[in-house]
Scaffold this motif. Sequence first.
Motif, mmCIF file in Angstrom:
data_model
loop_
_atom_site.group_PDB
_atom_site.id
_atom_site.type_symbol
_atom_site.label_atom_id
_atom_site.label_comp_id
_atom_site.label_asym_id
_atom_site.label_seq_id
_atom_site.Cartn_x
_atom_site.Cartn_y
_atom_site.Cartn_z
ATOM 1 N N MET A 1 41.669 101.248 49.149
ATOM 2 C CA MET A 1 40.286 100.784 49.189
ATOM 3 C C MET A 1 40.120 99.633 50.181
ATOM 4 N N LEU A 2 41.063 98.694 50.162
ATOM 5 C CA LEU A 2 40.989 97.562 51.087
ATOM 6 C C LEU A 2 41.120 98.024 52.530
ATOM 7 N N MET A 3 41.928 99.047 52.755
ATOM 8 C CA MET A 3 42.060 99.574 54.119
ATOM 9 C C MET A 3 40.734 100.153 54.590
ATOM 10 N N GLY A 4 40.061 100.892 53.689
ATOM 11 C CA GLY A 4 38.776 101.469 54.075
ATOM 12 C C GLY A 4 37.766 100.406 54.457
ATOM 13 N N PHE B 1 41.233 95.740 37.308
ATOM 14 C CA PHE B 1 41.086 96.312 38.640
ATOM 15 C C PHE B 1 39.948 95.645 39.405
ATOM 16 N N CYS B 2 38.820 95.427 38.746
ATOM 17 C CA CYS B 2 37.666 94.822 39.420
ATOM 18 C C CYS B 2 37.961 93.391 39.859
ATOM 19 N N ILE B 3 38.727 92.652 39.047
ATOM 20 C CA ILE B 3 39.098 91.284 39.436
ATOM 21 C C ILE B 3 39.977 91.321 40.679
ATOM 22 N N TYR B 4 40.997 92.182 40.654
ATOM 23 C CA TYR B 4 41.868 92.320 41.831
ATOM 24 C C TYR B 4 41.056 92.769 43.045
ATOM 25 N N ALA B 5 40.141 93.722 42.841
ATOM 26 C CA ALA B 5 39.349 94.239 43.955
ATOM 27 C C ALA B 5 38.430 93.175 44.537
ATOM 28 N N ALA B 6 37.783 92.388 43.668
ATOM 29 C CA ALA B 6 36.885 91.331 44.148
ATOM 30 C C ALA B 6 37.653 90.318 44.986
ATOM 31 N N VAL B 7 38.815 89.890 44.493
ATOM 32 C CA VAL B 7 39.634 88.936 45.245
ATOM 33 C C VAL B 7 40.131 89.575 46.537
ATOM 34 N N GLY B 8 40.584 90.840 46.455
ATOM 35 C CA GLY B 8 41.106 91.520 47.630
ATOM 36 C C GLY B 8 40.059 91.698 48.718
ATOM 37 N N VAL B 9 38.850 92.107 48.335
ATOM 38 C CA VAL B 9 37.775 92.301 49.318
ATOM 39 C C VAL B 9 37.389 90.964 49.948
ATOM 40 N N MET B 10 37.318 89.914 49.138
ATOM 41 C CA MET B 10 36.965 88.596 49.668
ATOM 42 C C MET B 10 38.013 88.103 50.658
ATOM 43 N N VAL B 11 39.288 88.259 50.320
ATOM 44 C CA VAL B 11 40.348 87.791 51.221
ATOM 45 C C VAL B 11 40.389 88.665 52.473
ATOM 46 N N THR B 12 40.168 89.969 52.330
ATOM 47 C CA THR B 12 40.106 90.850 53.504
ATOM 48 C C THR B 12 39.021 90.382 54.464
ATOM 49 N N TYR B 13 37.877 90.075 53.914
ATOM 50 C CA TYR B 13 36.754 89.578 54.718
ATOM 51 C C TYR B 13 37.115 88.271 55.431
ATOM 52 N N LEU B 14 37.715 87.340 54.705
ATOM 53 C CA LEU B 14 38.067 86.048 55.306
ATOM 54 C C LEU B 14 39.125 86.205 56.389
ATOM 55 N N LEU B 15 40.103 87.067 56.167
ATOM 56 C CA LEU B 15 41.141 87.276 57.181
ATOM 57 C C LEU B 15 40.588 88.012 58.395
ATOM 58 N N GLN B 16 39.623 88.875 58.189
ATOM 59 C CA GLN B 16 39.030 89.590 59.319
ATOM 60 C C GLN B 16 38.269 88.646 60.239
ATOM 61 N N VAL B 17 37.566 87.671 59.647
ATOM 62 C CA VAL B 17 36.769 86.751 60.485
ATOM 63 C C VAL B 17 37.580 85.548 60.953
ATOM 64 N N THR B 18 38.834 85.448 60.565
ATOM 65 C CA THR B 18 39.684 84.338 61.022
ATOM 66 C C THR B 18 40.935 84.861 61.718
ATOM 67 N N PHE B 19 41.864 85.411 60.957
ATOM 68 C CA PHE B 19 43.143 85.847 61.510
ATOM 69 C C PHE B 19 42.941 86.937 62.565
ATOM 70 N N VAL C 1 47.699 94.242 63.696
ATOM 71 C CA VAL C 1 47.254 92.997 63.071
ATOM 72 C C VAL C 1 46.097 93.248 62.117
ATOM 73 N N SER C 2 45.219 94.180 62.477
ATOM 74 C CA SER C 2 44.122 94.531 61.574
ATOM 75 C C SER C 2 44.665 95.050 60.252
ATOM 76 N N LEU C 3 45.658 95.941 60.345
ATOM 77 C CA LEU C 3 46.269 96.477 59.126
ATOM 78 C C LEU C 3 47.092 95.413 58.411
ATOM 79 N N PHE C 4 47.720 94.502 59.177
ATOM 80 C CA PHE C 4 48.463 93.405 58.558
ATOM 81 C C PHE C 4 47.529 92.501 57.770
ATOM 82 N N SER C 5 46.328 92.275 58.291
ATOM 83 C CA SER C 5 45.345 91.457 57.585
ATOM 84 C C SER C 5 44.993 92.087 56.242
ATOM 85 N N ILE C 6 44.875 93.416 56.244
ATOM 86 C CA ILE C 6 44.557 94.113 54.999
ATOM 87 C C ILE C 6 45.725 94.021 54.032
ATOM 88 N N GLY C 7 46.949 94.223 54.550
ATOM 89 C CA GLY C 7 48.125 94.078 53.701
ATOM 90 C C GLY C 7 48.263 92.667 53.172
#
Length: 956
Positions: A409-412, A479-497, A376-382
């Motif tokens: 990067m998101l996995m890390g 790349f930076c736009i995708y990364a900013a959105v990706g890191v933000m969503v990773t963070y939100l899914l980690q503290v919720t899902f 599930v942790s890896l699913f959240s990143i995906g």
Amino acid sequence: MDRENKVFTKLSTLEKLYRVPRVISNTVERFFYNLGLQIAKNPRKWMLGCIIVIIACIAGLLRFRQEKNPLKLWVPPDSDFVRDTEWLMSTFKEGQRIENFIFAAEDILQPDALMKLNEITLRIFNAETNSQPKLGWTDVCFKVPIISGVNGMGTRRKREMDDDFFDNEPTVSNKPGYDAVAHLPPEVFCPIYNSLAKGCLLFSIMDIWEFNSTLIKSQTKEDIVSKFNSVHISPTLGHPLNYSQLLGGIARDKEGRIISAKVVKTQWTVYVNFSLMDMNEMGNDAGTADWSTKEVHEWEAVYLKELESISSNMKGSDSNYSLYYEAGRSFGDISQDSIFHDAEKLAAGIILMSLYVQVVLSRFNWVEWRFWLTSVSLFSIGGAFVVAIGLCSLFGVPYGPVHTSLPFMLMGLGVDDTFVMMAAWDEVASRQVNLKKPLVERVALTLSHAGAAISVTSLTDVVAFVIGASTILPSLNSFCIYAAVGVMVTYLLQVTFFVAFFTLDCRRVEQKRNGVLPCCVSHPNFVPTPMDAEHSLSWRLIDKLFGKVVLTLPGKIIVLALTVGFATFGALGSMQLEQWFDPVWFLPKESYLAEYLVVKQQEFPKVGSEATAFVSEVDFRNEFGKILNLSRTLEAASFVDDVKTWPIDFVTFCDANFNVDAENATLSESDFRLYLSKFLFSRSGGKYQRNFHFEKPPVCGQPTPKLKTVSIDFTFAHFSAPYEWIPAMDNAKETMAQLEFDGLAIVWSEMFATWVTDKVISQEVLRNLMLALICVMGMTAFLIAEPQTVGWILLCVLLTLLDVCGFMYYWGLTIDIVSCIGLELAVGLSVDYAAHVAHAFLNAHEVTGAKNRLSERSARTLKAVRHIGAAVLFGAGSTLLALSLLSTSKAYVFRAFFKIFLLVIVFGLFHGLLLLPVVLSTIGPRSLKRKLRGDESLNGGAQELIEAATLPLNKE
């Protein structure tokens, strides 16, 4: 509340400042405590809500667009190169590209070698595509009029004319530039010219023998040498050609004749119709394809296949011949294959990371094996990656080749958040008082501390990428736009899902159900492993390393000495670090294109990059003096190797044939157009026709139509580094600007795409790093709000970046687009390592009974490293494990990323886990959990609620 306000107003300014970070910290922890309660009470609803959001964002993929045009990926969009290139394509709508092969032998000017070369050339002539209709060389080549024999036909026609013509004909001149064709009446010459066939423009020494194998076979060595040195006009096309420029490894006799050569170059000129070009179809996933049409692309594939077959046969037969080749599509094909060839290694690294996370999170029994939690942790990143693509696509942000590293990067970052979360859970579970609390409260306590820790790191990473998105390089911006959105969503899914499923997984453990098949298998006799943090392996190792080594006086001196040493070497390396990007680095050394470029550099070392000066929308008759001056200035410039000086040739032509001084005399508009027409339809001027763009096609025997654009072709000198080619590019543009043409005047070269990026990349890296540091530190200051701690975090980040840049130089890296992205990531990662430790130190309770402030700081530092050090180390280890397979990659991109990430991890961990604890244990700030004056007056208020929620985390 009145009592609280009265007490607060009595506090000193310093005490008020001390309360700011404490209030922020407690507010954040309280927020995540309440969030954790809500999630733990209804975990399935939160999971369902997250899944619905992810699915909804997938709809954005309907607008997904992958950018393949190199012009829109690697070159600043506001650069003059982009503007000039778009103007050229829209104005001329056609162009050329050159295919090359180099044939090597002991002596090219031998009959056997020439026979072999002619055999290769004829095979290319006869090669056809498999498409329908079939395409051969004559279908895609750039064609020019065949003017061989025109003089002979003109002489025969002149014999048929009456004597009046000869009476009026100018005397034959011995001046250079004299052309008898220019004196033929239009009614005689033009029908002949218009009836001329067109032939493919091919630069080959086999042209001397008209590609006739029988003729070549009959030649002796002396025949070959004599003919080669005497022929200067193409027998098949009739145009002047300098065949010696096609040879390398030349030997001459006493008379200066070329008598032998080691290599010979053959150049095939292909026609490209820009109006039929579609980069979405012809581009590649790496964004490195050259401009081409489908027909040219298909013929080049056949061309390369034939040469590959010939080259393989030569190598297999141990012959004395070698063949090296390239085509317009070669760089795009090989660079794409190189970049994505090792994608399986990246995938294998991710699998290794997944197994590593399984081992770290699980215990070696069926119940505490957290198989599904890790998944599930890896699913959240995906899921975060999918959401990032969907949202960015929805708003029209294109996907580029460098985005391939985004999942990694998101996995890390995501795995690092998971380790921090599990570290907080172990901390809560290790307290006896917390074991009696309901599961939902324990989960809430876990998130109250872990949420604050990962908020600091995740939000600073988001800010770093948001700032990086301000870059002028399109691929990095996207790349930076995708990364900013990706890191933000990773963070939100980690503290919720993740927290929601973590709650369910903890219930499963309490119910003693199997970790892989929880619905089917239970283990009623399972006895949970006691959570004894003091006897854990990580706790014991940290106690020994820090308690007995790092935090001792000798240990601190060693750490500080190493820091100074690394910084010194880093500073020396950083001062020598160059901005330099060579596209050849994308090519594996064993590729056919890399081999070709090596031989080309060895045998044709003085050949520089081709360029063209364009002048458009001016009064060409009145501005001709400036155009002539431009030609002469370029010819005399030190940065130019060769110039196709049609203005000088035009002046010579007018003087030799019509006794007209085109340079100093003021020609009327009609005379200028008439002489220009005669020049362009002459033997000496016909080769320059492609340097002129008229309102409509010129007609033989008539003055030229209105002239729209003229160009002058030239070749730069051979350069070896950016400090040579960047000034040359600027000087060429400055030369054009100084002439002050009234219309459009530009200098263009295909190499400018790389040179322009080279010029701005170092400035971009410095600018982006400075802005990212400022904004990241601003975000850190806002979330932590303790000035001294923020300063130490900044010091760790600066030292890490200094060391990374310095050791990049020692490891053979330069500042380029790849390292630019790597350094952008370095800011976020280096902040993570230091921020976790600093946050844990600030929130550790002061130790009662300490002998002095120094020992109290050391005790808090040891507590902080015990709590978060293992999680930080595990997170870095997972990233390093996934990267390890890339160390053997043949792709420059992956090797560069491996080197940069390894440096960031090593120096980031050193400064975050060694230097920062040494500093904090010596002069670190007071704890945010200490009791301040006036705290006793806040009973019953917000402070009591905050402490009640967070105290179990830190109680000793």
